[in-house]
Scaffold this active site. Structure first.
Site, PDB file in Angstrom:
ATOM      1  CE  LYS A  33      21.086  25.333  -7.129  1.00 48.42           C
ATOM      2  NZ  LYS A  33      19.409  24.875  -7.878  1.00 48.42           N
ATOM      3  CB  THR A  34      15.949  28.483  -7.356  1.00 46.64           C
ATOM      4  OG1 THR A  34      16.403  27.217  -7.437  1.00 46.64           O
ATOM      5  CG2 THR A  34      14.301  27.824  -8.315  1.00 46.64           C
ATOM      6  CD  GLU A 219      21.276  21.183  -8.232  1.00 50.85           C
ATOM      7  OE1 GLU A 219      22.334  21.888  -8.198  1.00 50.85           O
ATOM      8  OE2 GLU A 219      20.875  21.366  -7.991  1.00 50.85           O
ATOM      9  CD  GLN A 249      26.057  23.124  -3.222  1.00 52.43           C
ATOM     10  OE1 GLN A 249      25.183  22.396  -2.675  1.00 52.43           O
ATOM     11  NE2 GLN A 249      25.390  24.330  -3.225  1.00 52.43           N
ATOM     12  NE  ARG A 593      23.747  20.994   1.769  1.00 51.03           N
ATOM     13  CZ  ARG A 593      23.337  21.480   0.788  1.00 51.03           C
ATOM     14  NH1 ARG A 593      21.575  21.745   0.632  1.00 51.03           N
ATOM     15  NH2 ARG A 593      23.501  22.365   0.012  1.00 51.03           N
TER      16      ARG A 593
END
Length: 741
Positions: A33-34, A219, A249, A593
């Site tokens: 996403k970044t 976010e 999330q 993770r």
């Protein structure tokens, strides 16, 4: 300006290059996403959009810095896009235009410390207990501000349910008046006052909404109602809003995050286009299957399925332990095998639902010399509340310990201030006495009567604990200290943070009980000596450490190897949570993770808060496996192999074979395979009952028992003053040498 083309996959490209109107990008974990956000901004600039008319909002300073660095790299120079957190953006706006709502541009921003001081002054003026009330008032004021409620509005909301609602109203009003008089704002105010500014000054809103033609928010699932309001106001002119997030999330409702902000995005922007990023660049297929399986049981979500081109990968590894001690040994043993297979400690994380669960893991790591760090917090025995509790134990055992007495005098708060403590120390010094003797003679100190009365109350507590320490067994005494010290009362009805502190203190009582059971006749003094060594961490010069953390603390991070422990009902999902779907989202975050290997474990029995509890395995286990894993299958719990009993009996040989096959030794290099068996040449049989050994950390000890054979053996070693400690021989052998007598 030459702008670097950022490589995107087809899904990312469609989302990044749709620049007009409202756009929501549902970005699954590890989907880049970044990169998409950065590519979109770079694309806008390449099309001639002025950098100063683009706003990029992130949630942490670290994320904002990373975004700025990526943009600088893509643009080949300094980028003038406004990249900041919500709070930084609002502070900047208020510096320019806060005068329109009565604030000088040089206003102060109060941290929690300054806010506490204001409320302490209020409580002192009312003659009320400071330490016992300050954090509770701060909690309510922040909760009110997050909901954008003024003092009377919040009072109307809580007056029928909260006992001290009148006091909260008065404190909140005093707090607001004080900040206003001091031309000061707290962190919540930065958001609230910016909304107030935009809503009351049309010209100011037009200035910023016309300036920022393109608004980008990262976010988005973590936004609260006020932050959503800011986005709506800023986009009121151009309407170009690009938000990225993942409702799966959303795990911060306890601090005000509203999952409905992302789920109801189309209600606020009816013409919005929605894109999904489902290709994952982080994890293997088995791990993503596990994540997809568990999260599909939630109803409040956008349908999506994560996938990856990394179709190979090891199956998720499930383990059921008889006890929490067995679980901790299993984790230590697995990590030892990974390390010997060439894995760095820094690439391993042990994740848990609550930080009080770390104690048993930490103790196992210390016993087996596995280096670790507690991410986002303190190691168990380094936590303030644990040091506070141990300080009372030290004082009871050794009343001449001045440091312990000084720590305990006003902890928890009992009205003994710094001035009184200074006078007590001066009195003791003038008479060449320790503090214990000075307190015994406090009536002769010349201190004011009120101070003497409070010191006598503390003296009574201290004398009682000194007497009881020699009369009560260690376990009962630890519970008594928790009550008599005042910690139980101080933390039982406080904030979530205080309840967490109490939970950790109860876990310390569990540690004392375990020590007493393992070492019959052991005293509190013996326990304190054991802890002093156990919590004595060696200096480490590098960061090659296993990460031990709560799941909340590592959101946004990733590790090659992840252990998720204590997956049991009432723990994970937590009995204190009212939102099962958020608990499931937390499990989803934990699973995602992991990049290469995921280990999931639970225990049939767990010694928790000074009692043995037998919780069922978490409902999430069968969900993520998409089957009942208790039946015989490739990843059935190790109980099928004989496993470990509470006394660590049973063979490790089958376990080792299982570990070697599952960790991936087949693909290991010859050098790695040799490392795995680095101790295979050792004569394990020489470690027998009644032998004397020397341990690199704990010193000389006496082997009382050996369970199992060869490299699978578990040694029970008695150390003077430390009691019996148990070691997996295959791990501990490098730290042990036989002493010839």
């Amino acid at each position: 300006m030459e702008i670097e083309q950022i490589k995107l996959n087809p899904q990312q490209e469609i989302a990044a290059y749709d620049t007009e109107g409202a756009v929501l990008v549902i970005a699954g974990a590890g989907s880049g996403k970044t990169r998409v956000l950065t590519a979109r901004i770079a694309y806008l600039i390449s099309k001639g959009v002025a950098e100063g008319s683009i706003l990029a909002i992130t949630f942490t300073n670290k994320a904002a810095k990373e975004m700025s660095e990526r943009l600088d790299s893509a643009l080949g120079g300094y980028c003038r896009v406004w990249t900041s957190t919500f709070h930084s953006f609002c502070a900047r706006v208020l510096r320019y235009d806060g005068d329109k709502i009565g604030y000088d541009k040089n206003f102060s921003i109060y941290t929690e410390t300054e806010s506490e001081r204001v409320l302490k002054d209020f409580l002192k003026s009312k003659g009320l207990d400071v330490k016992g009330n300050t954090s509770n008032l701060l909690f309510h004021i922040s909760k009110a501000k997050t909901a954008n409620l003024k003092p009377l509005e919040y009072f109307d909301l809580i007056k029928n349910d909260v006992y001290e609602s009148d006091l909260i109203l008065e404190a909140y009003t005093y707090y607001e008046d004080t900040l206003k008089a001091n031309n000061a704002l707290d962190f919540d105010d930065l958001l609230i006052k910016t909304v107030e500014l935009f809503e009351t000054s049309k010209a100011t809103l037009e200035k910023y909404s016309q300036r920022f033609q393109y608004i980008n928010v990262d976010e988005f699932q973590d936004t609260n109602s006020i932050q959503l309001k800011i986005v709506l106001l800023l986009s009121s002119y151009h309407g170009n809003v690009f938000v990225v997030g993942d409702e799966d999330q959303s795990i911060y409702s306890w601090r005000g995050a509203e999952i409905r902000n992302i789920l109801d995005f189309k209600k606020h922007f009816p013409e919005a286009k929605i894109y999904k990023l489902e290709q994952n660049y982080r994890s293997t297929t088995p791990i993503l299957n596990c994540a997809n399986n568990v999260i599909k049981h939630n109803y409040r979500r956008q349908e999506k399925v994560l996938w990856t081109e990394k179709t190979s990968g090891e199956d998720v590894f499930y383990y059921e332990a008889p006890t929490d001690r067995d679980e901790a040994t299993f984790v230590a043993r697995k990590i030892y095998q990974l390390f010997n297979n060439g894995v760095n400690y820094r690439d391993i994380a042990v994740l848990m639902r609550a930080n009080s669960l770390s104690r048993v893991i930490e103790e196992s790591f210390k016993l087996h010399s596995i280096p670790y760090k507690v991410y986002g917090g303190f190691k168990f025995y380094d936590r303030k509340e644990i040091k506070d509790f141990i300080s009372y134990l030290r004082m009871a055992v050794n009343p001449f310990d001045n440091d312990a007495i000084l720590r305990n005098l006003n902890n928890p708060a009992r009205g003994i201030g710094d001035t009184t403590i200074s006078k007590l120390k001066a009195f003791a010094s003038s008479k060449s006495m320790n503090l214990y003797s000075a307190l015994a003679d406090i009536e002769k100190s010349g201190l004011p009567n009120a101070a003497i009365t409070r010191l006598k109350q503390f003296r009574d507590i201290m004398m009682d604990l000194i007497e009881k320490s020699s009369q009560m067994i260690a376990t009962a005494f630890s519970k008594y200290v928790l009550f008599k010290s005042g910690f139980l009362d101080a933390y039982s009805h406080g904030t979530d943070e205080e309840m967490n502190r109490l939970e950790n203190m109860k876990e310390l009582c569990s540690s004392i009980d375990e020590f007493a059971k393992t070492n019959q006749g052991a005293s509190i003094s013996d326990y304190l000596q054991s802890v002093s060594l156990l919590s004595d961490t060696d200096d480490m010069t590098d960061d090659n450490l296993v990460t031990v953390a709560t799941i909340h603390a590592v959101k946004g991070l990733e590790f090659d190897n992840v252990f998720v422990i204590a997956c049991e009902e009432n723990i994970f999902p937590s009995a204190m949570s009212e939102d099962l779907e958020e608990e499931r989202r937390l499990m989803y975050v934990a699973v995602t993770r992991a990049k290469e290997r995921l280990f999931v474990s639970w225990s049939k029995t767990r010694f928790r808060f000074n009692e043995i509890v037998a919780n069922r395995k978490s409902r999430f286990i069968n969900e993520m496996a998409d089957r009942d894993i208790s039946f015989d299958g490739h990843h059935a719990p190790f109980a099928k192999f004989g496993g470990y009993s509470d006394s660590y009996r049973g063979s490790y040989r089958e376990l080792d074979r299982k570990i070697e096959s599952d960790i991936g030794y087949v693909g290991a290099s010859a050098a790695q395979k040799k490392t795995v068996s680095s101790y295979s040449g050792e004569d394990y049989s020489k470690f027998k009952p009644n032998c004397i050994v020397n341990h690199t950390k704990f010193g000389r000890g006496y082997i009382t028992a050996v369970d199992g054979e060869g490299e699978n053996a578990i040694l029970s070693i008695m150390f003077s003053g430390l009691g019996i400690k148990k070691f997996a021989l295959a791990i501990a052998i490098s730290s042990l040498t036989l002493v010839e007598e």
